[in-house]
Design an enzyme around this catalytic site. Sequence first.
Site, PDB file in Angstrom:
ATOM      1  N   GLU A   1       0.840  -1.205   0.000  1.00 59.55           N
ATOM      2  CA  GLU A   1       0.000   0.000   0.000  1.00 59.55           C
ATOM      3  C   GLU A   1       0.875   1.256   0.000  1.00 59.55           C
ATOM      4  O   GLU A   1       2.080   1.188   0.282  1.00 59.55           O
ATOM      5  CB  GLU A   1      -0.935   0.005   1.208  1.00 59.55           C
TER       6      GLU A   1
ATOM      7  N   LYS B   1      -3.626  -1.349  14.985  1.00 58.03           N
ATOM      8  CA  LYS B   1      -3.023  -0.464  15.971  1.00 58.03           C
ATOM      9  C   LYS B   1      -3.857  -0.409  17.250  1.00 58.03           C
ATOM     10  O   LYS B   1      -5.070  -0.500  17.221  1.00 58.03           O
ATOM     11  CB  LYS B   1      -2.866   0.949  15.400  1.00 58.03           C
TER      12      LYS B   1
HETATM   13  N1  PSU Z   1      -1.850   1.345   9.723  1.00 59.08           N
HETATM   14  C1  PSU Z   1      -0.594   1.838   9.848  1.00 59.08           C
HETATM   15  N2  PSU Z   1      -0.214   2.879   9.100  1.00 59.08           N
HETATM   16  C2  PSU Z   1      -1.059   3.419   8.180  1.00 59.08           C
HETATM   17  C3  PSU Z   1      -2.353   2.862   8.029  1.00 59.08           C
HETATM   18  C4  PSU Z   1      -2.713   1.846   8.832  1.00 59.08           C
HETATM   19  O1  PSU Z   1       0.163   1.351  10.651  1.00 59.08           O
HETATM   20  O2  PSU Z   1      -0.667   4.369   7.509  1.00 59.08           O
HETATM   21  C5  PSU Z   1      -3.256   3.361   6.957  1.00 59.08           C
HETATM   22  C6  PSU Z   1      -3.579   2.195   6.024  1.00 59.08           C
HETATM   23  O3  PSU Z   1      -3.494   2.686   4.706  1.00 59.08           O
HETATM   24  C7  PSU Z   1      -4.999   1.828   6.359  1.00 59.08           C
HETATM   25  C8  PSU Z   1      -5.544   3.180   6.728  1.00 59.08           C
HETATM   26  O4  PSU Z   1      -5.684   1.234   5.297  1.00 59.08           O
HETATM   27  O5  PSU Z   1      -4.497   3.775   7.484  1.00 59.08           O
HETATM   28  C9  PSU Z   1      -6.803   3.082   7.538  1.00 59.08           C
HETATM   29  O6  PSU Z   1      -7.357   4.346   7.567  1.00 59.08           O
HETATM   30  P1  PSU Z   1      -8.896   4.522   8.000  1.00 59.08           P
HETATM   31  O7  PSU Z   1      -8.919   4.177   9.462  1.00 59.08           O
HETATM   32  O8  PSU Z   1      -9.177   5.966   7.737  1.00 59.08           O
HETATM   33  O9  PSU Z   1      -9.681   3.592   7.153  1.00 59.08           O
END
Ligand code: PSU
Length: 303
Positions: free
Chosen positions: A21, A159
């Site tokens: 990603e 996380k």
């Molecule tokens: N987890 C990480 N670093 C990140 C992300 C998740 O450790 O940068 C990013 C990933 O791209 C994940 C997104 O898909 O955050 C999730 O964001 P949201 O909670 O807005 O869906």
Amino acid sequence: MLIHPEVAEALDAGRPVVALESTIISHGLPRPDNLRIAREIEASVREGGAVPATVAVVDGEARIGLDDDALARVAGAATGEREVVKVSVRDVAVVAARGGVGATTVASTAHLAARAGIRVFATGGLGGVHRGARETWDESADLTTLSRTPVLVVCAGVKSILDVAATLERLETLNVGVLGYRTDRFPGFYRRDSGHPLYWRVDEPDEVAAVLRAQDELGTSAYGLVLANPVDETDELDHDLHEQTLTAGLAAADAAGVHGKDVTPFLLDFFHRETHGASLATNVALVRSNARLAGEVAAARAR
Ligand code: PSU
Ligand code: MN
């Protein structure tokens, strides 16, 4: 979609490919280190025995595999680059139609990877159910996308900023399997153990490849699968530092009134600043470990 020649060649020949990603590069890691780290993540996939395919939207084109110039643009390194947009599944067509530059989340990367015929995907941590979701309804589109996308996501769990228990419940409802790699505990990203048990443990890449094959035969490959790989003990964030930073970060996000897709980047940045780089070191170590393992699994599958 534009598939990088090296990636297209590997796919045609049935050689292993791992999707990566790009939101982690643009929004998850601080500039200017993010560009170097993005290259290191790709190198880790190669160490594992596969071809890396970092996914992003560049000048309106969904790219599967980035050359060095494209990687630099997604990292925001190029001078005069407009803001790189965080692109989830619902955003990808808009950014493409407007000719924009966008970094793909787990959700949109999984979608585009599957469309390109890539089965294995590595990231740091999966998005999930946010704390307070009962009021805010904030649940990452990563979860619903995985429920209908044939892809294996190698990650270090979700996380600790999220509601981990609720996320695991949602994954169950959405038919997304979770395998622990050499662990019986669901990893907590910065920490090896989120405090939640797992039902399924695998100890070798071949075992994961066997599950992917069985999924194909039984038709459950319509759903995604999570391979949860805990960070190495030596790279784990200190327990007390983690607890303190988490409490402070959640309070800071609340006080700043951060909403929607800004929540995850805000909290990651808070961690990186408040721990004076300790969480960044952990973050980089776990992503590289996941990228390498994903390479090994893709290679095992290709055999
Ligand atoms: N987890 C990480 N670093 C990140 C992300 C998740 O450790 O940068 C990013 C990933 O791209 C994940 C997104 O898909 O955050 C999730 O964001 P949201 O909670 O807005 O869906
Ligand atoms: Mn959200």
